[in-house]
Design a protein around this motif. Sequence first.
Motif, PDB file in Angstrom:
ATOM      1  N   ALA A 117       0.861  -1.183   0.000  1.00  0.00           N
ATOM      2  CA  ALA A 117       0.000   0.000   0.000  1.00  0.00           C
ATOM      3  C   ALA A 117       0.894   1.228   0.000  1.00  0.00           C
ATOM      4  N   TYR A 118       0.342   2.338  -0.489  1.00  0.00           N
ATOM      5  CA  TYR A 118       1.074   3.595  -0.576  1.00  0.00           C
ATOM      6  C   TYR A 118       0.360   4.638   0.282  1.00  0.00           C
ATOM      7  N   PHE A 119       1.114   5.264   1.185  1.00  0.00           N
ATOM      8  CA  PHE A 119       0.556   6.265   2.083  1.00  0.00           C
ATOM      9  C   PHE A 119       1.377   7.545   1.988  1.00  0.00           C
ATOM     10  N   THR A 120       0.690   8.680   1.869  1.00  0.00           N
ATOM     11  CA  THR A 120       1.360   9.969   1.897  1.00  0.00           C
ATOM     12  C   THR A 120       0.707  10.853   2.947  1.00  0.00           C
ATOM     13  N   ALA A 121       1.531  11.381   3.842  1.00  0.00           N
ATOM     14  CA  ALA A 121       1.034  12.322   4.839  1.00  0.00           C
ATOM     15  C   ALA A 121       0.762  13.659   4.168  1.00  0.00           C
ATOM     16  N   GLY A 122       0.018  14.507   4.811  1.00  0.00           N
ATOM     17  CA  GLY A 122      -0.308  15.815   4.245  1.00  0.00           C
ATOM     18  C   GLY A 122      -1.696  16.210   4.666  1.00  0.00           C
ATOM     19  N   ILE A 123      -2.246  17.175   3.937  1.00  0.00           N
ATOM     20  CA  ILE A 123      -3.597  17.661   4.238  1.00  0.00           C
ATOM     21  C   ILE A 123      -4.441  17.496   2.970  1.00  0.00           C
ATOM     22  N   PRO A 124      -5.231  16.424   2.903  1.00  0.00           N
ATOM     23  CA  PRO A 124      -5.310  15.334   3.886  1.00  0.00           C
ATOM     24  C   PRO A 124      -4.305  14.234   3.563  1.00  0.00           C
ATOM     25  N   PRO A 125      -4.074  13.297   4.500  1.00  0.00           N
ATOM     26  CA  PRO A 125      -3.281  12.112   4.181  1.00  0.00           C
ATOM     27  C   PRO A 125      -4.055  11.211   3.209  1.00  0.00           C
ATOM     28  N   LEU A 159      -2.902   4.474  11.039  1.00  0.00           N
ATOM     29  CA  LEU A 159      -2.739   5.743  10.325  1.00  0.00           C
ATOM     30  C   LEU A 159      -3.767   6.756  10.830  1.00  0.00           C
ATOM     31  N   PRO A 160      -3.559   8.043  10.563  1.00  0.00           N
ATOM     32  CA  PRO A 160      -4.449   9.070  11.125  1.00  0.00           C
ATOM     33  C   PRO A 160      -5.912   8.915  10.721  1.00  0.00           C
ATOM     34  N   ASP A 161      -6.807   9.356  11.607  1.00  0.00           N
ATOM     35  CA  ASP A 161      -8.254   9.261  11.372  1.00  0.00           C
ATOM     36  C   ASP A 161      -8.682   9.906  10.061  1.00  0.00           C
ATOM     37  N   ASP A 162      -8.038  11.024   9.693  1.00  0.00           N
ATOM     38  CA  ASP A 162      -8.486  11.757   8.510  1.00  0.00           C
ATOM     39  C   ASP A 162      -7.860  11.242   7.221  1.00  0.00           C
ATOM     40  N   THR A 163      -7.138  10.115   7.288  1.00  0.00           N
ATOM     41  CA  THR A 163      -6.572   9.517   6.079  1.00  0.00           C
ATOM     42  C   THR A 163      -7.688   9.106   5.128  1.00  0.00           C
ATOM     43  N   PRO A 208     -13.589   8.112  -1.692  1.00  0.00           N
ATOM     44  CA  PRO A 208     -12.860   7.508  -0.586  1.00  0.00           C
ATOM     45  C   PRO A 208     -13.653   7.534   0.710  1.00  0.00           C
ATOM     46  N   SER A 209     -13.293   6.598   1.577  1.00  0.00           N
ATOM     47  CA  SER A 209     -13.728   6.633   2.963  1.00  0.00           C
ATOM     48  C   SER A 209     -12.613   7.296   3.763  1.00  0.00           C
ATOM     49  N   THR A 210     -12.723   7.278   5.085  1.00  0.00           N
ATOM     50  CA  THR A 210     -11.618   7.712   5.937  1.00  0.00           C
ATOM     51  C   THR A 210     -11.320   6.592   6.924  1.00  0.00           C
ATOM     52  N   LEU A 211     -10.114   6.575   7.445  1.00  0.00           N
ATOM     53  CA  LEU A 211      -9.770   5.542   8.409  1.00  0.00           C
ATOM     54  C   LEU A 211     -10.583   5.679   9.694  1.00  0.00           C
ATOM     55  N   GLY A 212     -10.871   6.908  10.093  1.00  0.00           N
ATOM     56  CA  GLY A 212     -11.711   7.088  11.261  1.00  0.00           C
ATOM     57  C   GLY A 212     -13.073   6.452  11.069  1.00  0.00           C
ATOM     58  N   ARG A 213     -13.652   6.656   9.907  1.00  0.00           N
ATOM     59  CA  ARG A 213     -14.958   6.049   9.596  1.00  0.00           C
ATOM     60  C   ARG A 213     -14.848   4.525   9.550  1.00  0.00           C
ATOM     61  N   GLU A 214     -13.780   4.023   8.934  1.00  0.00           N
ATOM     62  CA  GLU A 214     -13.619   2.573   8.842  1.00  0.00           C
ATOM     63  C   GLU A 214     -13.479   1.924  10.209  1.00  0.00           C
ATOM     64  N   ARG A 215     -12.823   2.598  11.128  1.00  0.00           N
ATOM     65  CA  ARG A 215     -12.701   2.041  12.473  1.00  0.00           C
ATOM     66  C   ARG A 215     -14.066   1.960  13.168  1.00  0.00           C
TER      67      ARG A 215
END
Length: 255
Positions: A117-125, A159-163, A208-215
């Motif tokens: 998987a590929y992840f990039t931090a930033g606004i948003p991640p 990873l952050p909630d807003d990813t 996309p979804s977000t990781l916070g939502r997926e949790r």
Amino acid sequence: MMSVTPIPAFGDNYIWLLRQDSTPDVCVVDPGDAAPVIDMLEREGLTLSTVLITHHHHDHTGGLPELIERYSPRVIGPNNPSIAGIDETVGDGDEVRVMGRLFEVHAVPGHTLDHIAYFTAGIPPLLFCGDTLFSAGCGRLFEGTPDQMHASLARLATLPDDTLVFAAHEYTLANLTFARAADPENPDVEKAMEECRRARELDRPTLPSTLGRERRINPFLRCDADSVRRTASVHGDTDTSEATFATLRAWKDNF
């Protein structure tokens, strides 16, 4: 400013296109089919400079030969000789710069053994996770073990909630139907079901979804939740989080 656009393919695949406002160069993720990518590029006057591959399945790599022949892009992907055309192999812990953003590579075996998987931090991640994490679900285990997939999902869940989660398939409504059965006391699942139904009625992606939502809604990320364990216990072992995951995955395979 980076934007991400879905290119639909095969009925339920998404090929994700990444672009920056300041350049016609773009990147695509998992081009299983070249035709819709070429159509988008030609229609909008874009240049394919980079391709990211998450794993070797044909619906994620099938368009590579034609795109390479036509555009000669940089192709980044897992170290798997069966994927023809990769000229930059990456593995766990590597970093690559794409479209001006630094992407971290995470090994996430389970669906396949070569999956990354590929992840990039930033606004948003941003997270491009192929067939490992879906909205409200996860990929089938074609090559890996339940323990491997459980560990891969647990890693992504840190990873952050807003990813923003850019999965490769439009499976959300079917996944939510299973989530409702696996986690029937969860009001967030019902809310997500209504939101996603409205989106699909308008022919809009649920991603996309977000990781916070997926949790909150994804039973495969909620293997420690009492409500999920109680329901899963009817179908198999739930003594540990890993056992609960294995039970859920086997149940979902025949749901």
